[in-house]
Design a protein around this motif. Sequence first.
Motif, PDB file in Angstrom:
ATOM      1  N   SER A 228     -13.663 -31.728  63.044  1.00 28.35           N
ATOM      2  CA  SER A 228     -14.499 -32.848  61.885  1.00 28.35           C
ATOM      3  C   SER A 228     -14.742 -34.163  62.422  1.00 28.35           C
ATOM      4  O   SER A 228     -13.881 -34.555  63.254  1.00 28.35           O
ATOM      5  CB  SER A 228     -13.616 -32.822  60.506  1.00 28.35           C
ATOM      6  OG  SER A 228     -12.330 -33.243  60.882  1.00 28.35           O
ATOM      7  N   CYS A 229     -15.634 -34.795  61.928  1.00 30.24           N
ATOM      8  CA  CYS A 229     -16.096 -36.293  62.327  1.00 30.24           C
ATOM      9  C   CYS A 229     -15.595 -37.428  61.479  1.00 30.24           C
ATOM     10  O   CYS A 229     -15.617 -36.999  60.048  1.00 30.24           O
ATOM     11  CB  CYS A 229     -17.429 -36.351  62.974  1.00 30.24           C
ATOM     12  SG  CYS A 229     -17.942 -35.434  64.259  1.00 30.24           S
TER      13      CYS A 229
ATOM     14  N   GLN B 263     -16.460 -40.858  59.175  1.00 27.30           N
ATOM     15  CA  GLN B 263     -17.500 -41.313  58.411  1.00 27.30           C
ATOM     16  C   GLN B 263     -18.576 -42.064  59.185  1.00 27.30           C
ATOM     17  O   GLN B 263     -18.080 -42.973  59.757  1.00 27.30           O
ATOM     18  CB  GLN B 263     -16.982 -41.965  57.306  1.00 27.30           C
ATOM     19  CG  GLN B 263     -18.143 -42.462  56.098  1.00 27.30           C
ATOM     20  CD  GLN B 263     -17.566 -43.041  54.915  1.00 27.30           C
ATOM     21  OE1 GLN B 263     -16.451 -43.452  55.018  1.00 27.30           O
ATOM     22  NE2 GLN B 263     -18.280 -43.306  53.894  1.00 27.30           N
TER      23      GLN B 263
ATOM     24  N   GLY C 235     -21.702 -37.493  62.702  1.00 27.12           N
ATOM     25  CA  GLY C 235     -22.075 -36.271  62.414  1.00 27.12           C
ATOM     26  C   GLY C 235     -21.651 -35.380  63.507  1.00 27.12           C
ATOM     27  O   GLY C 235     -21.610 -35.501  64.708  1.00 27.12           O
TER      28      GLY C 235
ATOM     29  N   GLN D 188     -22.067 -32.509  66.128  1.00 23.99           N
ATOM     30  CA  GLN D 188     -23.205 -31.769  67.005  1.00 23.99           C
ATOM     31  C   GLN D 188     -22.752 -30.626  67.634  1.00 23.99           C
ATOM     32  O   GLN D 188     -21.884 -30.822  68.609  1.00 23.99           O
ATOM     33  CB  GLN D 188     -23.637 -32.919  67.675  1.00 23.99           C
ATOM     34  CG  GLN D 188     -24.297 -33.735  67.113  1.00 23.99           C
ATOM     35  CD  GLN D 188     -25.778 -33.835  66.438  1.00 23.99           C
ATOM     36  OE1 GLN D 188     -26.585 -32.796  66.662  1.00 23.99           O
ATOM     37  NE2 GLN D 188     -25.741 -34.009  65.205  1.00 23.99           N
TER      38      GLN D 188
ATOM     39  N   CYS E 273     -19.405 -35.825  68.295  1.00 19.96           N
ATOM     40  CA  CYS E 273     -19.667 -36.605  67.168  1.00 19.96           C
ATOM     41  C   CYS E 273     -20.626 -37.822  67.531  1.00 19.96           C
ATOM     42  O   CYS E 273     -20.344 -38.645  68.173  1.00 19.96           O
ATOM     43  CB  CYS E 273     -18.311 -37.301  66.612  1.00 19.96           C
ATOM     44  SG  CYS E 273     -17.040 -36.203  65.919  1.00 19.96           S
TER      45      CYS E 273
ATOM     46  N   VAL F 270     -24.494 -40.881  62.374  1.00 15.10           N
ATOM     47  CA  VAL F 270     -25.274 -40.079  61.412  1.00 15.10           C
ATOM     48  C   VAL F 270     -26.586 -41.020  61.674  1.00 15.10           C
ATOM     49  O   VAL F 270     -26.623 -42.326  61.571  1.00 15.10           O
ATOM     50  CB  VAL F 270     -24.688 -40.206  60.161  1.00 15.10           C
ATOM     51  CG1 VAL F 270     -25.690 -39.694  59.086  1.00 15.10           C
ATOM     52  CG2 VAL F 270     -23.471 -39.297  60.169  1.00 15.10           C
TER      53      VAL F 270
ATOM     54  N   ASP G 147     -23.836 -41.138  55.067  1.00 17.08           N
ATOM     55  CA  ASP G 147     -23.971 -39.348  55.113  1.00 17.08           C
ATOM     56  C   ASP G 147     -25.339 -39.006  55.426  1.00 17.08           C
ATOM     57  O   ASP G 147     -25.752 -37.667  55.164  1.00 17.08           O
ATOM     58  CB  ASP G 147     -23.519 -39.055  53.765  1.00 17.08           C
ATOM     59  CG  ASP G 147     -24.465 -39.554  52.575  1.00 17.08           C
ATOM     60  OD1 ASP G 147     -25.452 -40.386  52.860  1.00 17.08           O
ATOM     61  OD2 ASP G 147     -24.328 -39.093  51.517  1.00 17.08           O
ATOM     62  N   GLY G 148     -26.250 -40.083  55.948  1.00 15.68           N
ATOM     63  CA  GLY G 148     -27.635 -39.496  56.593  1.00 15.68           C
ATOM     64  C   GLY G 148     -28.661 -39.754  55.357  1.00 15.68           C
ATOM     65  O   GLY G 148     -29.749 -39.150  55.525  1.00 15.68           O
TER      66      GLY G 148
END
Length: 431
Positions: A284-285, A287, A290, A292, A312, A315, A372-373
């Motif tokens: 997991s990355c 905050q 994201g 990849q 990571c 984003v 969060d994009g």
Amino acid sequence: MLLLQPPGTQEAQCPVPHIAHGQLSSADNFTSGSTARLECEPGFVPSGPGTTLRCTFNGRWYPRVPSCVPGQCPHPPPVEFADPQPRREFLVGTTLSYSCRPGYSSIPGVSPAITCLQNLSWSAAPRLCQRVQCPSPSIPHGWASSPGRAQHSFGQQLEFQCEPGFVLRGSERAQCAADGSWRPPVPFCDRGCEPPPSIAHGQHSAPGLRRFPYGSEVKYSCAEGLSLIGSESLRCTSRDGQSLSWSGAAPECRVVRCPQPVLQGGTVTPQTFTFPYGLLLHFSCQQGLGLQGSAHSQCQADGTWHPPLPTCQPVQCPQPRVPYGRLKSPLGGRSWYQANDTVTFQCLPGYQLTDKGMMPLEESWTATCLPDGSWTPLPKCMKEGDADVCQEVHYIKSAFECGVPVEEVKSLLEIQKLFLEIKKLEMELGN
């Protein structure tokens, strides 16, 4: 007490009594002072104080005349391997049957009954029972512990074995039961597999067994610190429909370690210091970053991670688009934006900015790229004049939601209708 005839009296005579199944016998004619003896018919015995009587001077028998009653046989004689039916009396003529004990059967043609005869003895009791016999079991591709015998007696136990290449299906032992059958049932020999192959520094789940029938499965495990390379289990199966063999090659126990995974800007779970074969990791990355690649990876037998380790990356938000609107900020020409980047919108000529409630806004609108994009809420561009209509609709809708009395809502609707008619007239005059 003996009663003597007084002197000077006439000689008296006793009557001849009627005795069922018997009579009195005497050398005299039953005159006073003579004696008589009771004789019963065959099968009957005297019942009374005695069998000898004396005729007294007054013409009476002393003691009183006895009777003849049916005689009884003694307790029935024992018969080997049999028991008589339970009874308390054994009168002459009684027939008594015997039954064979468990594990024994009646000899054909021999009557199981005896009779109490008139001489108060039993008729001859021949040998009635014989030990139960079980047939000799036949086991193709196998044998019993005492082969060659045609029959086996009740209680006898046999053990069974199979030829090489066959395994016993059923119980290894059986005993001849009281009904002439084998209990448990006689097993059979089925084709089977030889013991599974052994592996260095490991073992399978059935080390003590020598028989592995079709469908048997064993599982392998390694000593502590080693990893199992290959199939964890093998199954006894058939590849040609006839012979049986194990489903594949045995696995190996080896020391397998994968390199420590590195994920910049991310987290690897579980957190451990060693990475043996088969270990499954999750990624997991942080905050704003994201993932990849795949979110999980497993250590393979060749010491590599599969799927490959991810990375990571920051984003990015895609270029925002608003119908009938355009970007006027310096960043307007980019396809992707970093987190916290800000853009400004304005509407095309003839259109007006509105919010979600359709309220007219200023000439520009600012939106920001989130971690969060996604973007903060984007505006809408509506044709000038439509915003007034939407504003009125929004106002009527708010009136309903706020609980305005129905009469006032009706008045508002009438006003809205008039407003729409005016707008329609203005558009027609403009055309």
